[in-house]
Write an enzyme that holds these catalytic residues in place. Structure first.
Site, PDB file in Angstrom:
ATOM      1  N   GLU A  44       0.804  -1.237   0.000  1.00 18.84           N
ATOM      2  CA  GLU A  44       0.000   0.000   0.000  1.00 18.84           C
ATOM      3  C   GLU A  44       0.836   1.286   0.000  1.00 18.84           C
ATOM      4  N   TYR A  94       3.542   1.960   1.937  1.00 20.23           N
ATOM      5  CA  TYR A  94       4.191   2.314   3.205  1.00 20.23           C
ATOM      6  C   TYR A  94       5.703   2.049   3.125  1.00 20.23           C
ATOM      7  N   ARG A 145       2.600  -8.733   4.150  1.00 24.04           N
ATOM      8  CA  ARG A 145       1.630  -8.145   3.200  1.00 24.04           C
ATOM      9  C   ARG A 145       2.444  -7.602   2.028  1.00 24.04           C
ATOM     10  N   HIS A 167      -1.579   3.894  -1.641  1.00 22.48           N
ATOM     11  CA  HIS A 167      -2.637   4.854  -1.286  1.00 22.48           C
ATOM     12  C   HIS A 167      -2.656   6.041  -2.245  1.00 22.48           C
ATOM     13  N   GLN A 191     -17.957   5.349   4.053  1.00 19.35           N
ATOM     14  CA  GLN A 191     -18.406   6.570   4.719  1.00 19.35           C
ATOM     15  C   GLN A 191     -18.143   6.603   6.230  1.00 19.35           C
ATOM     16  N   LYS A 206     -23.281   1.396  -7.839  1.00 17.23           N
ATOM     17  CA  LYS A 206     -23.787   1.333  -6.460  1.00 17.23           C
ATOM     18  C   LYS A 206     -24.724   0.142  -6.296  1.00 17.23           C
ATOM     19  N   ARG A 220     -24.334  26.714  -7.280  1.00 14.11           N
ATOM     20  CA  ARG A 220     -24.328  28.172  -7.076  1.00 14.11           C
ATOM     21  C   ARG A 220     -23.049  28.643  -6.407  1.00 14.11           C
ATOM     22  N   TRP A 234     -12.556  11.641  -5.098  1.00 15.64           N
ATOM     23  CA  TRP A 234     -11.705  11.686  -6.298  1.00 15.64           C
ATOM     24  C   TRP A 234     -12.209  10.709  -7.368  1.00 15.64           C
TER      25      TRP A 234
HETATM   26  P1  FAD Z   1     -36.020   8.247   3.299  1.00 17.41           P
HETATM   27  O1  FAD Z   1     -34.998   7.399   2.682  1.00 17.41           O
HETATM   28  O2  FAD Z   1     -36.488   9.435   2.549  1.00 17.41           O
HETATM   29  O3  FAD Z   1     -37.260   7.307   3.650  1.00 17.41           O
HETATM   30  C1  FAD Z   1     -38.503   7.806   4.107  1.00 17.41           C
HETATM   31  C2  FAD Z   1     -39.581   6.781   3.806  1.00 17.41           C
HETATM   32  O4  FAD Z   1     -40.782   7.199   4.398  1.00 17.41           O
HETATM   33  C3  FAD Z   1     -39.880   6.601   2.332  1.00 17.41           C
HETATM   34  O5  FAD Z   1     -39.828   5.246   1.972  1.00 17.41           O
HETATM   35  C4  FAD Z   1     -41.271   7.166   2.170  1.00 17.41           C
HETATM   36  O6  FAD Z   1     -42.011   6.540   1.141  1.00 17.41           O
HETATM   37  C5  FAD Z   1     -41.855   6.891   3.527  1.00 17.41           C
HETATM   38  N1  FAD Z   1     -43.003   7.755   3.882  1.00 17.41           N
HETATM   39  C6  FAD Z   1     -43.099   9.091   3.798  1.00 17.41           C
HETATM   40  N2  FAD Z   1     -44.297   9.502   4.239  1.00 17.41           N
HETATM   41  C7  FAD Z   1     -44.968   8.400   4.606  1.00 17.41           C
HETATM   42  C8  FAD Z   1     -46.261   8.181   5.134  1.00 17.41           C
HETATM   43  N3  FAD Z   1     -47.121   9.176   5.394  1.00 17.41           N
HETATM   44  N4  FAD Z   1     -46.639   6.913   5.387  1.00 17.41           N
HETATM   45  C9  FAD Z   1     -45.820   5.873   5.155  1.00 17.41           C
HETATM   46  N5  FAD Z   1     -44.588   6.051   4.648  1.00 17.41           N
HETATM   47  C10 FAD Z   1     -44.167   7.276   4.379  1.00 17.41           C
HETATM   48  N6  FAD Z   1     -26.676   8.257   1.529  1.00 17.41           N
HETATM   49  C11 FAD Z   1     -25.517   7.779   1.895  1.00 17.41           C
HETATM   50  O7  FAD Z   1     -25.219   7.767   3.080  1.00 17.41           O
HETATM   51  N7  FAD Z   1     -24.631   7.271   0.996  1.00 17.41           N
HETATM   52  C12 FAD Z   1     -24.906   7.246  -0.324  1.00 17.41           C
HETATM   53  O8  FAD Z   1     -24.083   6.799  -1.107  1.00 17.41           O
HETATM   54  C13 FAD Z   1     -26.136   7.750  -0.748  1.00 17.41           C
HETATM   55  N8  FAD Z   1     -26.462   7.744  -2.042  1.00 17.41           N
HETATM   56  C14 FAD Z   1     -27.652   8.257  -2.439  1.00 17.41           C
HETATM   57  C15 FAD Z   1     -27.949   8.272  -3.785  1.00 17.41           C
HETATM   58  C16 FAD Z   1     -29.158   8.761  -4.213  1.00 17.41           C
HETATM   59  C17 FAD Z   1     -29.458   8.787  -5.671  1.00 17.41           C
HETATM   60  C18 FAD Z   1     -30.102   9.253  -3.269  1.00 17.41           C
HETATM   61  C19 FAD Z   1     -31.426   9.789  -3.720  1.00 17.41           C
HETATM   62  C20 FAD Z   1     -29.795   9.258  -1.933  1.00 17.41           C
HETATM   63  C21 FAD Z   1     -28.564   8.774  -1.508  1.00 17.41           C
HETATM   64  N9  FAD Z   1     -28.210   8.779  -0.169  1.00 17.41           N
HETATM   65  C22 FAD Z   1     -27.011   8.267   0.220  1.00 17.41           C
HETATM   66  C23 FAD Z   1     -29.052   9.419   0.848  1.00 17.41           C
HETATM   67  C24 FAD Z   1     -29.814   8.410   1.679  1.00 17.41           C
HETATM   68  O9  FAD Z   1     -30.490   7.507   0.859  1.00 17.41           O
HETATM   69  C25 FAD Z   1     -30.750   9.173   2.604  1.00 17.41           C
HETATM   70  O10 FAD Z   1     -29.997  10.009   3.448  1.00 17.41           O
HETATM   71  C26 FAD Z   1     -31.579   8.227   3.460  1.00 17.41           C
HETATM   72  O11 FAD Z   1     -32.357   7.402   2.633  1.00 17.41           O
HETATM   73  C27 FAD Z   1     -32.496   8.981   4.410  1.00 17.41           C
HETATM   74  O12 FAD Z   1     -33.190   8.037   5.167  1.00 17.41           O
HETATM   75  P2  FAD Z   1     -34.591   8.322   5.858  1.00 17.41           P
HETATM   76  O13 FAD Z   1     -35.044   7.025   6.386  1.00 17.41           O
HETATM   77  O14 FAD Z   1     -34.466   9.460   6.797  1.00 17.41           O
HETATM   78  O15 FAD Z   1     -35.536   8.824   4.691  1.00 17.41           O
HETATM   79  P1  NAP Z   2     -26.396  18.229  -0.848  1.00 16.85           P
HETATM   80  O1  NAP Z   2     -25.122  17.509  -0.803  1.00 16.85           O
HETATM   81  O2  NAP Z   2     -26.757  19.132   0.243  1.00 16.85           O
HETATM   82  O3  NAP Z   2     -26.408  19.014  -2.214  1.00 16.85           O
HETATM   83  C1  NAP Z   2     -27.450  19.827  -2.630  1.00 16.85           C
HETATM   84  C2  NAP Z   2     -27.002  20.652  -3.848  1.00 16.85           C
HETATM   85  O4  NAP Z   2     -28.053  21.506  -4.226  1.00 16.85           O
HETATM   86  C3  NAP Z   2     -25.799  21.493  -3.606  1.00 16.85           C
HETATM   87  O5  NAP Z   2     -24.978  21.444  -4.762  1.00 16.85           O
HETATM   88  C4  NAP Z   2     -26.363  22.898  -3.424  1.00 16.85           C
HETATM   89  O6  NAP Z   2     -25.304  23.707  -3.841  1.00 16.85           O
HETATM   90  C5  NAP Z   2     -27.621  22.857  -4.284  1.00 16.85           C
HETATM   91  N1  NAP Z   2     -28.727  23.673  -3.779  1.00 16.85           N
HETATM   92  C6  NAP Z   2     -29.198  23.728  -2.510  1.00 16.85           C
HETATM   93  N2  NAP Z   2     -30.251  24.569  -2.442  1.00 16.85           N
HETATM   94  C7  NAP Z   2     -30.458  25.042  -3.690  1.00 16.85           C
HETATM   95  C8  NAP Z   2     -31.390  25.946  -4.271  1.00 16.85           C
HETATM   96  N3  NAP Z   2     -32.325  26.529  -3.536  1.00 16.85           N
HETATM   97  N4  NAP Z   2     -31.305  26.226  -5.586  1.00 16.85           N
HETATM   98  C9  NAP Z   2     -30.356  25.644  -6.339  1.00 16.85           C
HETATM   99  N5  NAP Z   2     -29.435  24.770  -5.848  1.00 16.85           N
HETATM  100  C10 NAP Z   2     -29.490  24.468  -4.545  1.00 16.85           C
HETATM  101  O7  NAP Z   2     -27.601  17.217  -0.962  1.00 16.85           O
HETATM  102  P2  NAP Z   2     -27.920  16.051  -1.983  1.00 16.85           P
HETATM  103  O8  NAP Z   2     -27.012  16.037  -3.161  1.00 16.85           O
HETATM  104  O9  NAP Z   2     -29.347  16.211  -2.213  1.00 16.85           O
HETATM  105  O10 NAP Z   2     -27.619  14.764  -1.151  1.00 16.85           O
HETATM  106  C11 NAP Z   2     -28.371  14.455   0.025  1.00 16.85           C
HETATM  107  C12 NAP Z   2     -27.557  13.650   0.977  1.00 16.85           C
HETATM  108  O11 NAP Z   2     -27.340  12.360   0.454  1.00 16.85           O
HETATM  109  C13 NAP Z   2     -26.206  14.296   1.173  1.00 16.85           C
HETATM  110  O12 NAP Z   2     -26.097  14.787   2.474  1.00 16.85           O
HETATM  111  C14 NAP Z   2     -25.225  13.229   0.890  1.00 16.85           C
HETATM  112  O13 NAP Z   2     -24.351  13.031   1.984  1.00 16.85           O
HETATM  113  C15 NAP Z   2     -26.016  11.967   0.670  1.00 16.85           C
HETATM  114  N6  NAP Z   2     -25.429  11.321  -0.493  1.00 16.85           N
HETATM  115  C16 NAP Z   2     -24.200  10.772  -0.360  1.00 16.85           C
HETATM  116  C17 NAP Z   2     -23.603  10.187  -1.442  1.00 16.85           C
HETATM  117  C18 NAP Z   2     -22.242   9.547  -1.321  1.00 16.85           C
HETATM  118  O14 NAP Z   2     -21.703   9.069  -2.293  1.00 16.85           O
HETATM  119  N7  NAP Z   2     -21.647   9.499  -0.152  1.00 16.85           N
HETATM  120  C19 NAP Z   2     -24.248  10.151  -2.649  1.00 16.85           C
HETATM  121  C20 NAP Z   2     -25.489  10.726  -2.751  1.00 16.85           C
HETATM  122  C21 NAP Z   2     -26.058  11.318  -1.663  1.00 16.85           C
HETATM  123  P3  NAP Z   2     -25.373  25.270  -4.166  1.00 16.85           P
HETATM  124  O15 NAP Z   2     -26.176  25.827  -3.034  1.00 16.85           O
HETATM  125  O16 NAP Z   2     -23.970  25.744  -4.228  1.00 16.85           O
HETATM  126  O17 NAP Z   2     -26.008  25.373  -5.499  1.00 16.85           O
HETATM  127 FE1  SF4 Z   3     -17.277   0.802   5.701  1.00 22.97          FE
HETATM  128 FE2  SF4 Z   3     -18.539  -1.240   4.500  1.00 22.97          FE
HETATM  129 FE3  SF4 Z   3     -19.604  -0.139   6.609  1.00 22.97          FE
HETATM  130 FE4  SF4 Z   3     -19.532   1.245   4.324  1.00 22.97          FE
HETATM  131  S1  SF4 Z   3     -20.678  -0.637   4.723  1.00 22.97           S
HETATM  132  S2  SF4 Z   3     -19.018   2.012   6.357  1.00 22.97           S
HETATM  133  S3  SF4 Z   3     -17.558   0.485   3.524  1.00 22.97           S
HETATM  134  S4  SF4 Z   3     -17.664  -1.221   6.544  1.00 22.97           S
END
Ligand code: FAD
Ligand code: NAP
Ligand code: SF4
Length: 673
Positions: A166, A168, A216, A254, A341, A423, A564, A579
């Site tokens: 790695e 080191y 290793r 790394h 994460q 993913k 923005r 990255w």
């Molecule tokens: P949500 O996932 O929003 O779940 C809420 C649930 O409540 C939904 O299923 C909804 O249908 C249900 N619900 C709402 N209202 C009602 C009601 N009245 N009755 C019954 N059910 C209801 N996070 C990461 O940490 N790593 C990632 O790599 C990552 N990648 C992402 C990629 C994408 C494309 C997206 C969209 C999100 C990603 N996230 C990632 C973010 C992550 O998925 C969210 O932070 C997480 O799902 C939030 O969990 P939650 O349970 O709070 O809400």
């Molecule tokens: P986010 O990371 O907060 O990004 C939101 C984006 O929208 C930013 O670029 C923001 O930047 C822009 N924005 C916010 N308000 C706006 C407005 N009023 N008008 C126009 N642009 C606006 O949130 P997200 O991308 O929705 O992701 C949600 C969560 O999911 C994140 O916290 C993230 O950690 C998680 N997630 C993680 C991964 C992962 O790979 N680890 C992948 C997906 C999601 P500007 O304000 O500069 O425009």
């Molecule tokens: Fe680390 Fe795997 Fe847990 Fe993600 S799921 S935090 S990569 S151990």
């Protein structure tokens, strides 16, 4: 009679026997440096040992002060340091498992001003320039490895792993990339690799023959001026002769700009290199990297690619992995999704490592789900990560849980995450929860949008609102067009994107949407294409295993990613994966623009102002990824019910929400309720 899996076969090392073929790979948790951390570390390792793993390798411990990775990192150089290690070795030995201590000298990767290396060459990933070691210092360091190994033996470890990969210190000596010396430790390959052999011989001299010594070995450096295949083989043979018991696979420095463990790396992507070495040496070899399910392990062992497998993060995610695999309960495994994460990203921020899908990892003494004195009837609204985690942990405590979900599937936004090419692993988490709901008798009510009236029909003791988030909508001229869509509509297949697309918002979701639109078919599911993409030479004809040219790919559409704020987009992405996301944007030819102000959308496209100048992006589609707001629509009516009400996950706080926080929120509430 049931067929026993290969991973469960014991391995005879002559002087000792490992109970199976599964090694828990080295991981630094951060507990090593915490006050009283060794007690927590012992609980952490003990839980994995009880879970059935045959051999554990600890996080890296330095043999001297200058070799520490960070200023306060742990070293083992003095007899008074032995006692705390005994707590760990005893805890593991009580279970019948074995444990080796990893000896790691960081060399130029050390994050402090006292770093030393073969030559005075700064690494691209640390701010400190190392001092070139004198020949005397090299010889002292070799002796330090021996002393440290001897102390490890006194502490009760079954062996040591010498970290030679790695990028080191030892790896830095082996490769001309970082070794410009002209003395007996530089120049020819014999000289450059001398330190590795000298360390192994010194360690063997100090610990005797009946002690496991793992080396290793970097089998694939993935950097320019790395080792050639012939050098790797020669060194492996010499290590075998010098007294190494097992060779563990090391992949990539790394500083390499090729992903080696991220979720987008195909499963077992590097076991071919271990297989290649297996034809050259007779000691057992351990395969590593992106091995996360029993089927992958069996495939590696059955096909003879390796004698053992090492998993690190998968055992953070599920300490019971081996026992579940032994019971043929693969469905019950909480699979590591390779997100980094909560583990590696935490380590880089000097926080305690844990796991996104298992918040108990490294919190075994702090986060426990003991049986509830008075079981309660609990209603959970929303089966996203927060609601799912709460439901499972609360049910483990004996509570009677009903989980309501408005949609026809569990998972919330995780269902969207799993649609992103690269993913695919995220679907494993949903499979895990589905299994647990059935196993723990969580009553799951799909297609059931909750209302207060519905909940009032039952006599729930307490309510949990986990309704997540709703995407932020932008009120701008022309944004009511059907060609302006939300990421949810796009990823659920409710709306389609055209050939020229602007993505508004460059957060995690904006990057993921760019990947979704830029990658027609997932390269993660096509390893041959994936190696080509990243320039990996699987024929291993070039030094470092690098191809001279990477494959070019024609993006399926033209993309713009906008934000923005000023500055480079993607600053909030994970330290260890950001990255990769940025490299993918480049590959897909995505144009990024910062400091953007959005004006309107019409037939010409998206009108924006950048640095005071008006510009029209000629797009046919706009995807809005502008963050989210908490979904609290139900809150006022639930409050009217007069029952104790808890809010978790995105419903509690949308800012900086991710699945790590959502799941931990659910777990912490389940522990308290
Ligand atoms: P949500 O996932 O929003 O779940 C809420 C649930 O409540 C939904 O299923 C909804 O249908 C249900 N619900 C709402 N209202 C009602 C009601 N009245 N009755 C019954 N059910 C209801 N996070 C990461 O940490 N790593 C990632 O790599 C990552 N990648 C992402 C990629 C994408 C494309 C997206 C969209 C999100 C990603 N996230 C990632 C973010 C992550 O998925 C969210 O932070 C997480 O799902 C939030 O969990 P939650 O349970 O709070 O809400
Ligand atoms: P986010 O990371 O907060 O990004 C939101 C984006 O929208 C930013 O670029 C923001 O930047 C822009 N924005 C916010 N308000 C706006 C407005 N009023 N008008 C126009 N642009 C606006 O949130 P997200 O991308 O929705 O992701 C949600 C969560 O999911 C994140 O916290 C993230 O950690 C998680 N997630 C993680 C991964 C992962 O790979 N680890 C992948 C997906 C999601 P500007 O304000 O500069 O425009
Ligand atoms: Fe680390 Fe795997 Fe847990 Fe993600 S799921 S935090 S990569 S151990």
């Amino acid at each position: 009679m049931a067929v026993q899996r290969r991973m469960l076969e014991p391995l005879d090392l002559g002087f000792t026997r490992l109970k199976n073929r599964v090694v828990m790979g080295s991981m630094h948790t951060g507990l090593e440096e915490e006050k009283g951390g060794f007690d927590k570390l012992a609980a952490f390792y003990r839980e994995r040992a009880l879970g059935g793993v045959g051999l554990i390798v600890t996080g890296g411990i330095s043999p001297n002060f200058r070799g520490r990775l960070t200023p306060n990192a742990t070293q083992l150089s003095f007899p008074w340091q032995v006692g705390k290690h005994r707590i760990v070795t005893r805890a593991v030995h009580d279970t019948g498992s074995k444990i080796c201590m990893q000896l790691l000298h960081a060399g130029r990767y050390a994050y402090h001003p006292f770093s030393v290396a073969p030559s005075k060459l700064k690494s691209p990933i640390t701010p400190f320039t190392p001092k070139a070691m004198s020949a005397r210092q090299v010889r002292k360091t070799i002796r330090d490895f021996g002393s440290s190994a001897r102390l490890a033996q006194k502490a009760g470890y079954d062996g040591v792993e010498i970290m030679g990969s790695e990028g080191y210190l030892i790896n830095q000596f082996i490769c001309s990339r970082t070794n410009h010396r002209t003395d007996e430790y530089g120049g020819s390959f014999d000289n450059r690799s001398r330190i590795a052999i000298d360390i192994v011989e010194e360690v063997r001299r100090r610990v005797g023959s009946d002690f496991i010594v793992i080396f290793r070995l970097s089998m694939l450096d993935l950097v320019e001026q790395g080792s050639s295949w012939e050098e790797v083989v020669l060194l492996a043979k010499r290590l075998e002769m010098a007294g190494v018991t097992l060779i563990n696979t090391g992949i990539g420095w790394h500083e390499a700009r090729i992903p080696t463990i991220a979720t987008s790396v195909p499963r077992a992507a590097f076991s071919w290199v271990t297989a290649k070495l297996r034809q050259e040496v007779s000691i057992p070899l351990i395969a590593t990297n992106r091995i996360n399910m029993p089927a992958v392990i069996e495939q590696i062992l059955d096909s003879g690619q390796a004698d053992m497998v090492s998993m690190a993060r998968p055992l953070l995610a599920d300490p019971e992995f081996v026992n579940k695999a032994a019971a043929m309960q693969d469905e019950a495994i909480n699979t590591c999704i390779g997100c980094n994460q909560a583990c590696l990203d935490h380590t880089f921020k000097l926080q305690r490592a844990t796991c996104l899908v298992n918040p108990r990892a490294a919190y075994e003494k702090e986060l426990n789900f003991i049986k509830a004195y008075t079981p309660k009837k609990l209603a959970v609204v929303g089966a996203g990560p927060a609601g799912m985690a709460f439901a499972v942990y609360a049910a483990q405590r004996g509570h009677q849980v009903t989980l309501f979900e408005a949609r026809n599937e569990i998972g919330g936004q995780f269902n969207l995450a799993k649609e992103i090419p690269g993913k695919e692993e995220f679907s494993e988490t949903l499979r895990y929860f589905r299994y647990q709901f059935a196993h723990l008798q969580v009553e799951l009510k799909l297609n059931t949008p909750v209302t207060a009236a519905l909940l009032a029909q039952h006599d729930f003791d307490e309510l949990v609102l986990a309704a997540g988030v709703i995407p932020r909508q932008l009120q701008l001229p022309g944004f009511d067009s059907p060609n302006v869509i939300s990421y949810q509509q796009l990823l659920r297949g409710e709306a389609r994107a055209g050939s020229k697309v602007a993505i508004i918002g460059a957060g995690g979701i904006g990057f993921d949407v760019a990947q979704f639109l830029g990658e027609a078919k997932s390269a993660t599911l096509n390893p041959a294409r994936w190696y080509q993409r990243w320039g990996i030479d699987t024929a291993y004809q070039q030094r470092g295993g690098l191809l001279t040219e990477k494959a070019r790919e024609a993006p399926p559409r033209q993309l713009w990613l906008l934000q923005r704020k000023p500055g480079t987009p993607g600053k909030t992405l994970g330290k260890t994966t950001g990255w990769i996301h940025r490299a993918m944007l480049k590959l897909h030819g995505v144009e990024t623009l910062s400091g953007v102000s959005y004006q309107r959308f019409d037939d010409e496209g998206l009108h924006i102002v950048v640095e005071g100048k008006e510009r029209v992006l000629p797009v046919d589609t706009v995807v809005v990824c502008a963050g989210q707001e908490s979904n609290l629509a139900l809150l006022p009516e639930l409050q009217q019910l007069g029952k104790p009400l808890h809010i978790i996950g995105g419903a509690k706080l949308a800012a900086e929400l991710d699945a790590k926080r959502a799941i931990r929120d659910g777990a912490e509430l389940a522990m308290r309720i």
